[in-house]
Design a protein around this motif. Structure first.
Motif, mmCIF file in Angstrom:
data_model
loop_
_atom_site.group_PDB
_atom_site.id
_atom_site.type_symbol
_atom_site.label_atom_id
_atom_site.label_comp_id
_atom_site.label_asym_id
_atom_site.label_seq_id
_atom_site.Cartn_x
_atom_site.Cartn_y
_atom_site.Cartn_z
ATOM 1 N N TYR A 1 0.831 -1.211 0.000
ATOM 2 C CA TYR A 1 0.000 0.000 0.000
ATOM 3 C C TYR A 1 0.865 1.259 0.000
ATOM 4 N N VAL A 2 1.921 1.283 0.794
ATOM 5 C CA VAL A 2 2.797 2.454 0.852
ATOM 6 C C VAL A 2 3.536 2.629 -0.478
ATOM 7 N N TYR A 3 4.007 1.536 -1.052
ATOM 8 C CA TYR A 3 4.664 1.624 -2.353
ATOM 9 C C TYR A 3 3.696 2.137 -3.416
ATOM 10 N N PHE A 4 2.464 1.685 -3.357
ATOM 11 C CA PHE A 4 1.457 2.162 -4.314
ATOM 12 C C PHE A 4 1.236 3.665 -4.166
ATOM 13 N N ALA A 5 1.099 4.138 -2.929
ATOM 14 C CA ALA A 5 0.864 5.561 -2.700
ATOM 15 C C ALA A 5 2.049 6.414 -3.154
ATOM 16 N N SER A 6 3.251 5.898 -2.994
ATOM 17 C CA SER A 6 4.435 6.677 -3.365
ATOM 18 C C SER A 6 4.790 6.558 -4.838
ATOM 19 N N GLY A 7 4.369 5.491 -5.497
ATOM 20 C CA GLY A 7 4.754 5.267 -6.888
ATOM 21 C C GLY A 7 3.727 5.651 -7.921
ATOM 22 N N VAL A 8 2.463 5.771 -7.523
ATOM 23 C CA VAL A 8 1.428 6.047 -8.522
ATOM 24 C C VAL A 8 1.509 7.463 -9.098
ATOM 25 N N PRO A 9 1.944 8.504 -8.377
ATOM 26 C CA PRO A 9 2.045 9.825 -9.034
ATOM 27 C C PRO A 9 2.995 9.836 -10.228
ATOM 28 N N MET A 10 4.168 9.234 -10.094
ATOM 29 C CA MET A 10 5.089 9.158 -11.221
ATOM 30 C C MET A 10 4.491 8.354 -12.370
ATOM 31 N N ALA A 11 3.803 7.258 -12.050
ATOM 32 C CA ALA A 11 3.177 6.448 -13.099
ATOM 33 C C ALA A 11 2.101 7.249 -13.830
ATOM 34 N N VAL A 12 1.290 7.997 -13.098
ATOM 35 C CA VAL A 12 0.256 8.811 -13.739
ATOM 36 C C VAL A 12 0.885 9.867 -14.642
ATOM 37 N N PHE A 13 1.959 10.480 -14.175
ATOM 38 C CA PHE A 13 2.646 11.505 -14.975
ATOM 39 C C PHE A 13 3.159 10.927 -16.293
ATOM 40 N N LEU A 14 3.793 9.761 -16.248
ATOM 41 C CA LEU A 14 4.346 9.156 -17.461
ATOM 42 C C LEU A 14 3.232 8.634 -18.373
ATOM 43 N N TYR A 15 2.229 7.987 -17.778
ATOM 44 C CA TYR A 15 1.118 7.478 -18.587
ATOM 45 C C TYR A 15 0.355 8.615 -19.264
ATOM 46 N N ALA A 16 0.136 9.709 -18.542
ATOM 47 C CA ALA A 16 -0.608 10.830 -19.121
ATOM 48 C C ALA A 16 0.115 11.408 -20.324
ATOM 49 N N GLY A 17 1.426 11.561 -20.233
ATOM 50 C CA GLY A 17 2.176 12.059 -21.375
ATOM 51 C C GLY A 17 2.102 11.133 -22.575
ATOM 52 N N PHE A 18 2.066 9.828 -22.329
ATOM 53 C CA PHE A 18 1.985 8.870 -23.431
ATOM 54 C C PHE A 18 0.584 8.844 -24.033
ATOM 55 N N ILE A 19 -0.447 8.891 -23.189
ATOM 56 C CA ILE A 19 -1.824 8.815 -23.680
ATOM 57 C C ILE A 19 -2.172 10.039 -24.523
ATOM 58 N N ARG A 20 -1.601 11.195 -24.181
ATOM 59 C CA ARG A 20 -1.876 12.400 -24.972
ATOM 60 C C ARG A 20 -1.379 12.268 -26.410
ATOM 61 N N SER A 21 -0.408 11.406 -26.637
ATOM 62 C CA SER A 21 0.104 11.206 -27.998
ATOM 63 C C SER A 21 -0.737 10.211 -28.793
ATOM 64 N N ILE A 22 -1.712 9.556 -28.160
ATOM 65 C CA ILE A 22 -2.590 8.609 -28.847
ATOM 66 C C ILE A 22 -3.786 9.376 -29.402
ATOM 67 N N PRO A 23 -4.102 9.261 -30.686
ATOM 68 C CA PRO A 23 -5.217 10.025 -31.262
ATOM 69 C C PRO A 23 -6.552 9.680 -30.602
ATOM 70 N N ARG A 24 -7.357 10.709 -30.390
ATOM 71 C CA ARG A 24 -8.684 10.498 -29.817
ATOM 72 C C ARG A 24 -9.609 9.758 -30.783
ATOM 73 N N GLU A 25 -9.256 9.733 -32.047
ATOM 74 C CA GLU A 25 -10.093 9.021 -33.009
ATOM 75 C C GLU A 25 -10.218 7.538 -32.684
ATOM 76 N N LEU A 26 -9.204 6.978 -32.021
ATOM 77 C CA LEU A 26 -9.303 5.569 -31.618
ATOM 78 C C LEU A 26 -10.408 5.376 -30.595
ATOM 79 N N ASP A 27 -10.524 6.302 -29.649
ATOM 80 C CA ASP A 27 -11.609 6.223 -28.672
ATOM 81 C C ASP A 27 -12.969 6.352 -29.356
ATOM 82 N N GLU A 28 -13.060 7.275 -30.312
ATOM 83 C CA GLU A 28 -14.331 7.481 -31.000
ATOM 84 C C GLU A 28 -14.703 6.265 -31.837
ATOM 85 N N ALA A 29 -13.709 5.644 -32.476
ATOM 86 C CA ALA A 29 -13.993 4.445 -33.264
ATOM 87 C C ALA A 29 -14.454 3.295 -32.376
ATOM 88 N N ALA A 30 -13.833 3.163 -31.195
ATOM 89 C CA ALA A 30 -14.257 2.119 -30.264
ATOM 90 C C ALA A 30 -15.664 2.382 -29.738
#
Length: 292
Positions: free
Chosen positions: A160-189
């Motif tokens: 639980y402590v590792y999750f609380a301390s590690g998830v902010p960095m994971a969200v930061f990296l994932y968010a930067g990657f997801i922004r590069s994925i076109p929204r058209e894929l979501d609309e097609a799905a």
């Protein structure tokens, strides 16, 4: 015509061949990198060398090569530190922590970047700010609260402590990657009948493989070698991780350096092999995620 050819040949033989110059800046940079490499690799080589020596040779000549190679330290360390049990404890804690961080971190990043909701930007910046808070600031009050609640001596608390301390960095990296994925894929799905949950797990999450591998490697390196959290939370000998088990060779007045260094080598080998096979994905994921 033959005279022109002979003249050209003579000119080619007389003209000196210019060798490409190596810029001085490149030489200085290479020398600096070699110095840094030696600063990192020499202590590792000393640990490996001393782990192959008897205790008397370590104390008499710690910087020299082993006069005779012996594996007694490794056998002694394996038996006394309960290597197999400690390895399983470390593996369970590390894998559980990495799985929950990657799962909830990617889902949170997808929600913050794709869903139009007013507090999303505030929550994202709040996570970035939390990355700047040192763990030592929260350590004493956190342990006091866990002790008052009777939650110490439990492995899942470390997860639980590792999750609380590690998830902010994971969200930061994932968010930067997801922004590069076109929204058209979501609309097609969505046109194909997928809701947001199915869109994430069947369309978006498979595309997050490079950044997921990056987060996995970084978190494994951090959690596998962590000493402070297991030392503060785990008290029973059967709960010890590999880093805690190496303390078995540190006594009140003496330290058994040979078995301790052998224990360090055996503890590092699994995570070193994992990083060796996944290192190219780390740089690839960081470039595609953080830069974009």
């Amino acid at each position: 015509m033959s005279t022109d050819v002979q003249t050209a040949r003579v000119a080619a033989e007389v003209t000196p061949v210019r060798r490409p110059r190596v810029p001085r800046r490149g030489i200085g940079r290479t020398a600096g990198m070699l110095v840094v490499l030696l600063a990192y690799i020499v202590p590792v080589l000393l640990v490996v060398s001393n782990s192959l020596k008897p205790e008397s040779d370590i104390l008499s000549d710690p910087l020299g090569p082993p006069p005779s190679v012996t594996l007694h330290n490794y056998v002694d360390a394996y038996q006394r530190m309960n290597f197999l049990g400690s390895f399983v404890n470390t593996l369970v804690i590390t894998v559980s922590s990495v799985v929950v961080i990657c799962l909830f971190g990617s889902m949170t990043a997808y929600f913050l970047t794709r869903v139009r909701w007013a507090p999303n930007q505030f929550v994202f910046y709040l996570m970035i700010v939390s990355m700047m808070v040192p763990f030592q600031v929260l350590m004493i009050p956190m342990i006091k609260i866990l002790g008052d609640l009777g939650l110490l001596n439990q492995n899942w608390i470390i997860v639980y402590v590792y999750f609380a301390s590690g998830v902010p960095m994971a969200v930061f990296l994932y968010a930067g990657f997801i922004r590069s994925i076109p929204r058209e894929l979501d609309e097609a799905a969505t046109l194909d009948g997928c809701n947001r949950v199915r869109t994430f797990f069947y369309v978006i999450f498979p595309l997050l493989r490079p950044i997921t591998i990056t987060i996995v490697v970084l978190d494994v390196l951090m959690f596998w070698s962590d000493f402070l959290m297991p030392f503060l939370v785990l008290r029973r000998p059967e709960q010890r991780t590999l880093t805690l088990s190496t303390m078995a060779f540190v006594q009140s007045h003496t330290t058994e350096y040979g078995p301790m260094m052998a224990a360090l080598i055996m503890s590092v080998i699994p995570v070193f092999l994992a990083y060796l096979f996944l290192q190219r994905h780390v740089i690839d994921g960081m470039v595609k995620g953080a830069v974009k």
